[in-house]
Scaffold this motif. Structure first.
Motif, PDB file in Angstrom:
ATOM      1  N   GLY B 299       0.789  -1.225   0.000  1.00  0.00           N
ATOM      2  CA  GLY B 299       0.000   0.000   0.000  1.00  0.00           C
ATOM      3  C   GLY B 299       0.825   1.281   0.000  1.00  0.00           C
ATOM      4  O   GLY B 299       0.270   2.381  -0.139  1.00  0.00           O
ATOM      5  N   GLU B 300       2.145   1.167   0.160  1.00  0.00           N
ATOM      6  CA  GLU B 300       2.992   2.373   0.146  1.00  0.00           C
ATOM      7  C   GLU B 300       2.829   3.092  -1.185  1.00  0.00           C
ATOM      8  O   GLU B 300       3.044   2.489  -2.245  1.00  0.00           O
ATOM      9  CB  GLU B 300       4.465   1.988   0.330  1.00  0.00           C
ATOM     10  CG  GLU B 300       4.811   1.404   1.674  1.00  0.00           C
ATOM     11  CD  GLU B 300       4.689   2.418   2.802  1.00  0.00           C
ATOM     12  OE1 GLU B 300       4.880   3.628   2.534  1.00  0.00           O
ATOM     13  OE2 GLU B 300       4.366   2.002   3.934  1.00  0.00           O
ATOM     14  N   PRO B 301       2.488   4.387  -1.157  1.00  0.00           N
ATOM     15  CA  PRO B 301       2.284   5.098  -2.426  1.00  0.00           C
ATOM     16  C   PRO B 301       3.539   5.050  -3.303  1.00  0.00           C
ATOM     17  O   PRO B 301       4.640   5.310  -2.829  1.00  0.00           O
ATOM     18  CB  PRO B 301       1.985   6.537  -1.976  1.00  0.00           C
ATOM     19  CG  PRO B 301       1.536   6.410  -0.551  1.00  0.00           C
ATOM     20  CD  PRO B 301       2.271   5.227   0.022  1.00  0.00           C
ATOM     21  N   GLY B 302       3.363   4.671  -4.538  1.00  0.00           N
ATOM     22  CA  GLY B 302       4.476   4.684  -5.497  1.00  0.00           C
ATOM     23  C   GLY B 302       5.382   3.480  -5.446  1.00  0.00           C
ATOM     24  O   GLY B 302       6.239   3.307  -6.319  1.00  0.00           O
ATOM     25  N   ALA B 303       5.231   2.628  -4.431  1.00  0.00           N
ATOM     26  CA  ALA B 303       6.180   1.524  -4.243  1.00  0.00           C
ATOM     27  C   ALA B 303       6.195   0.591  -5.457  1.00  0.00           C
ATOM     28  O   ALA B 303       7.256   0.151  -5.912  1.00  0.00           O
ATOM     29  CB  ALA B 303       5.847   0.760  -2.970  1.00  0.00           C
ATOM     30  N   GLU B 304       5.008   0.288  -5.988  1.00  0.00           N
ATOM     31  CA  GLU B 304       4.935  -0.637  -7.111  1.00  0.00           C
ATOM     32  C   GLU B 304       5.639  -0.064  -8.346  1.00  0.00           C
ATOM     33  O   GLU B 304       6.423  -0.756  -9.010  1.00  0.00           O
ATOM     34  CB  GLU B 304       3.464  -0.938  -7.446  1.00  0.00           C
ATOM     35  CG  GLU B 304       3.322  -1.862  -8.633  1.00  0.00           C
ATOM     36  CD  GLU B 304       1.874  -2.295  -8.873  1.00  0.00           C
ATOM     37  OE1 GLU B 304       0.974  -1.791  -8.172  1.00  0.00           O
ATOM     38  OE2 GLU B 304       1.667  -3.140  -9.765  1.00  0.00           O
ATOM     39  N   ALA B 305       5.370   1.198  -8.628  1.00  0.00           N
ATOM     40  CA  ALA B 305       5.978   1.820  -9.818  1.00  0.00           C
ATOM     41  C   ALA B 305       7.491   1.877  -9.685  1.00  0.00           C
ATOM     42  O   ALA B 305       8.229   1.596 -10.650  1.00  0.00           O
ATOM     43  CB  ALA B 305       5.404   3.227 -10.024  1.00  0.00           C
ATOM     44  N   PHE B 316       3.838  -8.288 -13.285  1.00  0.00           N
ATOM     45  CA  PHE B 316       4.250  -9.436 -12.493  1.00  0.00           C
ATOM     46  C   PHE B 316       3.640 -10.702 -13.085  1.00  0.00           C
ATOM     47  O   PHE B 316       2.752 -10.649 -13.951  1.00  0.00           O
ATOM     48  CB  PHE B 316       3.814  -9.257 -11.029  1.00  0.00           C
ATOM     49  CG  PHE B 316       4.408  -8.038 -10.379  1.00  0.00           C
ATOM     50  CD1 PHE B 316       5.785  -7.914 -10.228  1.00  0.00           C
ATOM     51  CD2 PHE B 316       3.602  -7.007  -9.918  1.00  0.00           C
ATOM     52  CE1 PHE B 316       6.350  -6.782  -9.642  1.00  0.00           C
ATOM     53  CE2 PHE B 316       4.153  -5.879  -9.336  1.00  0.00           C
ATOM     54  CZ  PHE B 316       5.523  -5.758  -9.197  1.00  0.00           C
ATOM     55  N   ILE B 317       4.147 -11.839 -12.601  1.00  0.00           N
ATOM     56  CA  ILE B 317       3.591 -13.143 -12.980  1.00  0.00           C
ATOM     57  C   ILE B 317       2.059 -13.119 -12.976  1.00  0.00           C
ATOM     58  O   ILE B 317       1.455 -12.622 -12.019  1.00  0.00           O
ATOM     59  CB  ILE B 317       4.108 -14.193 -11.968  1.00  0.00           C
ATOM     60  CG1 ILE B 317       5.546 -14.583 -12.327  1.00  0.00           C
ATOM     61  CG2 ILE B 317       3.202 -15.385 -11.868  1.00  0.00           C
ATOM     62  CD1 ILE B 317       6.213 -15.477 -11.312  1.00  0.00           C
ATOM     63  N   ASN B 318       1.442 -13.644 -14.016  1.00  0.00           N
ATOM     64  CA  ASN B 318      -0.024 -13.738 -14.088  1.00  0.00           C
ATOM     65  C   ASN B 318      -0.733 -12.397 -13.891  1.00  0.00           C
ATOM     66  O   ASN B 318      -1.887 -12.365 -13.450  1.00  0.00           O
ATOM     67  CB  ASN B 318      -0.562 -14.744 -13.058  1.00  0.00           C
ATOM     68  CG  ASN B 318      -0.043 -16.152 -13.331  1.00  0.00           C
ATOM     69  OD1 ASN B 318       0.219 -16.506 -14.482  1.00  0.00           O
ATOM     70  ND2 ASN B 318       0.126 -16.935 -12.283  1.00  0.00           N
ATOM     71  N   ASP B 319      -0.018 -11.311 -14.180  1.00  0.00           N
ATOM     72  CA  ASP B 319      -0.579  -9.972 -13.994  1.00  0.00           C
ATOM     73  C   ASP B 319      -1.109  -9.752 -12.579  1.00  0.00           C
ATOM     74  O   ASP B 319      -2.118  -9.052 -12.374  1.00  0.00           O
ATOM     75  CB  ASP B 319      -1.685  -9.706 -15.031  1.00  0.00           C
ATOM     76  CG  ASP B 319      -1.141  -9.709 -16.458  1.00  0.00           C
ATOM     77  OD1 ASP B 319       0.060  -9.403 -16.629  1.00  0.00           O
ATOM     78  OD2 ASP B 319      -1.904 -10.025 -17.377  1.00  0.00           O
ATOM     79  N   LEU B 320      -0.438 -10.315 -11.605  1.00  0.00           N
ATOM     80  CA  LEU B 320      -0.877 -10.179 -10.215  1.00  0.00           C
ATOM     81  C   LEU B 320      -0.833  -8.719  -9.779  1.00  0.00           C
ATOM     82  O   LEU B 320      -0.014  -7.940 -10.248  1.00  0.00           O
ATOM     83  CB  LEU B 320       0.044 -10.996  -9.292  1.00  0.00           C
ATOM     84  CG  LEU B 320       0.007 -12.513  -9.439  1.00  0.00           C
ATOM     85  CD1 LEU B 320       1.029 -13.148  -8.489  1.00  0.00           C
ATOM     86  CD2 LEU B 320      -1.395 -13.046  -9.142  1.00  0.00           C
ATOM     87  N   GLN B 324      -0.414  -9.200  -4.192  1.00  0.00           N
ATOM     88  CA  GLN B 324      -0.307 -10.637  -4.498  1.00  0.00           C
ATOM     89  C   GLN B 324       1.113 -11.018  -4.914  1.00  0.00           C
ATOM     90  O   GLN B 324       1.616 -12.081  -4.569  1.00  0.00           O
ATOM     91  CB  GLN B 324      -1.273 -11.001  -5.632  1.00  0.00           C
ATOM     92  CG  GLN B 324      -2.742 -10.785  -5.290  1.00  0.00           C
ATOM     93  CD  GLN B 324      -3.615 -10.902  -6.536  1.00  0.00           C
ATOM     94  OE1 GLN B 324      -3.351 -10.243  -7.543  1.00  0.00           O
ATOM     95  NE2 GLN B 324      -4.637 -11.747  -6.460  1.00  0.00           N
ATOM     96  N   ALA B 325       1.748 -10.120  -5.651  1.00  0.00           N
ATOM     97  CA  ALA B 325       3.120 -10.389  -6.084  1.00  0.00           C
ATOM     98  C   ALA B 325       4.062 -10.422  -4.884  1.00  0.00           C
ATOM     99  O   ALA B 325       4.960 -11.277  -4.806  1.00  0.00           O
ATOM    100  CB  ALA B 325       3.567  -9.334  -7.096  1.00  0.00           C
ATOM    101  N   LEU B 326       3.856  -9.521  -3.949  1.00  0.00           N
ATOM    102  CA  LEU B 326       4.691  -9.519  -2.737  1.00  0.00           C
ATOM    103  C   LEU B 326       4.434 -10.776  -1.903  1.00  0.00           C
ATOM    104  O   LEU B 326       5.357 -11.331  -1.305  1.00  0.00           O
ATOM    105  CB  LEU B 326       4.431  -8.265  -1.901  1.00  0.00           C
ATOM    106  CG  LEU B 326       4.937  -6.947  -2.496  1.00  0.00           C
ATOM    107  CD1 LEU B 326       4.654  -5.789  -1.540  1.00  0.00           C
ATOM    108  CD2 LEU B 326       6.433  -7.007  -2.794  1.00  0.00           C
TER     109      LEU B 326
END
Lengths: 496, 496
Positions: B299-305, B316-320, B324-326
């Motif tokens: 949930g950390e803002p921007g962490a995924e990007a 990520f795998i299977n478009d998770l 879910q990827a974490l």
């Protein structure tokens, strides 16, 4: 460009048919030039052209052109292509008939560390049971046999004799990468016109096998496409586009696994049967006559043991009998892995998830498959199975090639070998490939094959050699091989 | 060997608990020694020990031992193993408690051609947004953070202060090949006895991430086995035992296809799920608490990007989803291809059928898997599926490691980070691996983890760096990181 037409072509055939039955003149001149002939081959080996490594271009073409000029070829020129240059030349002997020749001046890659003598030194080495051999890259494939053919031309001229046929020569420098631009050479209008005057096209070869000196005449060769499959995160849109830490496999797709799974769809039967969709559509089964030829080869005493020992294998696919294995070799298309390269390739391991993986493949083709068809079917198969992102980079390819057993070329070949007293095996098809289809296919539709006594081995392997002074009376050295070429040119001039 | 026992252990805890709340003395001494601290790390980087390349042994161990002695360690000796030597030492400060330290002195392989400054030069480079960084192999993994810990010891002694805890140091030189002999170091009777006196063991690290300086505390790490699968004609008894001409594929089995087909059985789901039989038997699912930790991180803002950009991936795998990827990263075992090597690997192609093919793999393990179990199951799987001839050469491995969130080590870590005002993420498990299981498993059963402010990146990649003078007030440079180590030693001395 070629004058072997019009009035000259109208000369009665009997003029050329008056070929000498006594070859002492040729034998004498060839033996006189023995050292010079060896030296010519050694000089050629010193300059290896390797298209995959962009090595010695145009130097290799220049040297080849010079060797052609010295042997009497006229109008020798390099032929530019989109790849490496070819070399063209001709000899207008004023003869009624014209023979075509196919040469290659490139050689296979090599790793000097694997050789017992430096591969470019072309050292003369005594090999037990064989005799004195030139050891070097290109020794048998094809500079030795080609140099031997040139020695035959030098001998004919040196003896003050006239060439019994006109010659048209086409040489290329990309055979070892699948001759991707050879069509551009052959289809150049003036060259095509010259080739159209030929009755057949052949490539000098060292066709004898020890210990008996048996020659194999093959009535064609398999085709091939050679290619790389390249799987990348960038093209796939999944997984990384560079190497990342391997722990990330848990959340990232792997281009290397993607490649492995794609490869796995290409074959069945333990990797032995192509499973590319529709790949067998045009495969023509062996005829009974072809099967009989192979059964004869399989029946040669000791042949199976000799072959297994040479290859370092204990058994054939599916534990087939020798006859069945030879049938498979002649008749079955294949998908072969030449190499795999992905990620970390050094000693030990490295914890990365590679962003790129490559498989180097070759597919061997049998009649009536074509190279274009195989490439299209491979691409369609990959796309259908979810691997359309994997790049298919075809670097070269040949259609299969076939020449009729009753063609003048094969009949002349049998006649000269027969008079030399060597045993002849006739096989339906070589499993190796050469660009004969350029001559046997449209528009030329000429007989095309190989000719030459002599022996060598190790094409594509370390310590490649070519026998120049044979210790085995049943196997020709370079002089006997050159004589066979003199005889063959006369046979081509006179055969009915 | 260690005197931190008996009468000293009986001292009242309040004596040690009187820790100074004002750190000016430490800060002053650390800043005074700033250049010396940087120089120490640079010197260390100049001598890279790489076990996979047998490079700089015992030179790296000797240098490490010298650095330990200079920092005040006593009884510093190399520890011979069946592989590369470890280094052992201790500091008897006469303190009631003893802390264990784990160091590695080896580094990952590198290719200088990929670096923007020479990887052994340890150049000081200004990086925009980060500040002055040491760029070199080992900068962050782990010579930078380890050198920073040594700087903390120099500062304590230089300021005339007493170490608040005794120290036991175990260092190895084979971490990057999976610590195959680290058990021999830790289980040597005198070393094991010293470690048994420790309350916990930790490894210095640079735990902060820009731009916010957030630290992640992980409560364990995945395990790993690293191995080569080797397919050869000789072992298989099928196909050639050397490279032969590729046309022979029609009659000969291919060790490379054999390997591809074996690999294909190891995974499902597009290469993303291990399919080794029974591999999930002991896999423990994430608890609700662990999932909550990961949901917070996701949930950390921007962490995924930020993560996707750093890894060069679009999905990520299977478009998770990121959460879910974490979860997958923390909870799933993996089978990863580190590298593939077979046959011809140079430019273009080469028409061979290789006699040998190798896949370099790593398997990541989660609780309650073990390295020995994974190896045994892999071998059993291969044998059951007809690939028992393929060699499984395991070069190293770790069991997974876990440390309780309420252990003194983790509570001390949280306390020091908390007082430094940095944001703390607690994660259940690092996807990377380290040999913490040697400490958390039998017989020691100690809490084990990582500690240290500061930042660096590029472990295992080109241009690895470690920030020594931070341009970002939220991220510590080498001085702030050294201070965090001084504070942590005092916290370990006093925490309830």
């Amino acid at each position: 460009m070629m004058a072997a037409s019009g009035a000259l072509m109208a000369l009665p055939r009997t003029a050329a048919a008056a070929a000498p039955a006594n070859w002492d003149w040729a034998r004498r001149e060839i033996e006189k030039r023995h050292d010079e002939s060896i030296k010519r081959i050694q000089t050629w080996i010193h300059t290896p052209s390797i298209a995959a490594e962009n090595r010695n271009y145009p130097a290799g073409a220049e040297l080849t052109a010079e060797l052609f000029r010295e042997a009497g070829f006229q109008g020798v020129t390099q032929v530019p292509t989109d790849g490496k240059p070819g070399v063209f030349g001709y000899i207008d002997a004023g003869a009624p008939r014209t023979a075509g020749l196919y040469f290659m001046y490139d050689v296979k890659q090599f790793d000097p560390a694997e050789w017992s003598s430096p591969p470019l030194e072309a050292a003369l080495v005594d090999k037990p049971g064989l005799g004195k051999c030139i050891v070097g890259r290109g020794a048998v494939n094809q500079k030795g046999p080609e140099g031997t053919f040139l020695a035959a031309l030098h001998a004919i001229r040196g003896a003050g004799r006239k060439l019994p046929v006109n010659l048209v020569m086409v040489a290329e420098g990309e055979e070892e990468i699948g001759s991707p631009h050879f069509g551009q050479i052959v289809r150049r209008p003036d060259i095509l016109a010259a080739l159209k005057k030929c009755t057949s096209v052949y490539m000098p070869s060292a066709s004898q096998d020890p210990p008996n000196g048996t020659v194999e005449i093959t009535l064609g060769a398999k085709g091939i496409i050679e290619l790389e499959l390249v799987s990348t995160g960038a093209k796939w849109g999944r997984g990384p586009d560079k190497d990342v830490h391997s722990s990330l496999k848990a959340m990232l797709d792997s281009p290397a696994w993607h490649l492995v799974m794609a490869l796995n769809t290409l074959v069945a039967d333990g990797g032995n049967t192509p499973a590319i969709e529709g790949i067998f559509e045009h495969v023509r089964p062996l005829s009974d006559h072809e099967k009989a030829m192979l059964a004869k080869q399989a029946g040669e005493p000791g042949a199976e043991a000799v072959m297994k020992k040479a290859l370092g294998v204990k058994r054939f696919i599916n534990d087939l009998e020798f006859r069945q294995a030879l049938e498979r070799l002649a008749s079955q298309p294949t998908v072969n892995i030449e190499g795999l390269v992905a990620g970390y390739t050094g000693p030990g391991g490295k914890t990365i998830l590679p962003g790129r993986a490559v498989a180097k493949l070759d597919l061997r083709l049998v009649p009536n498959m074509t190279a274009a068809e195989a490439e299209a079917k491979l691409k369609a198969h990959l796309a259908k199975h979810g691997f359309g992102d994997i790049e298919v980079n075809v670097t070269g390819g040949y259609d299969p090639t076939e020449t009729a057993e009753d063609s003048s070329l094969i009949r002349a070949t049998k006649a000269v070998y027969g008079r030399a007293g060597v045993e002849i095996d006739v096989g339906p098809r070589s499993a190796g490939s050469w660009p004969g289809y350029i001559f046997t296919g449209d528009p030329l539709r000429l007989p095309a094959g190989h000719f030459g006594l002599g022996h060598g081995s190790g094409a594509h392997a370390p310590n490649e050699y070519y026998v120049v002074e044979s210790a085995n009376p049943k196997v020709a050295g370079i002089d006997g091989a050159a004589l066979s070429h003199v005889q063959f040119l006369h046979e081509l001039a006179t055969i009915k």
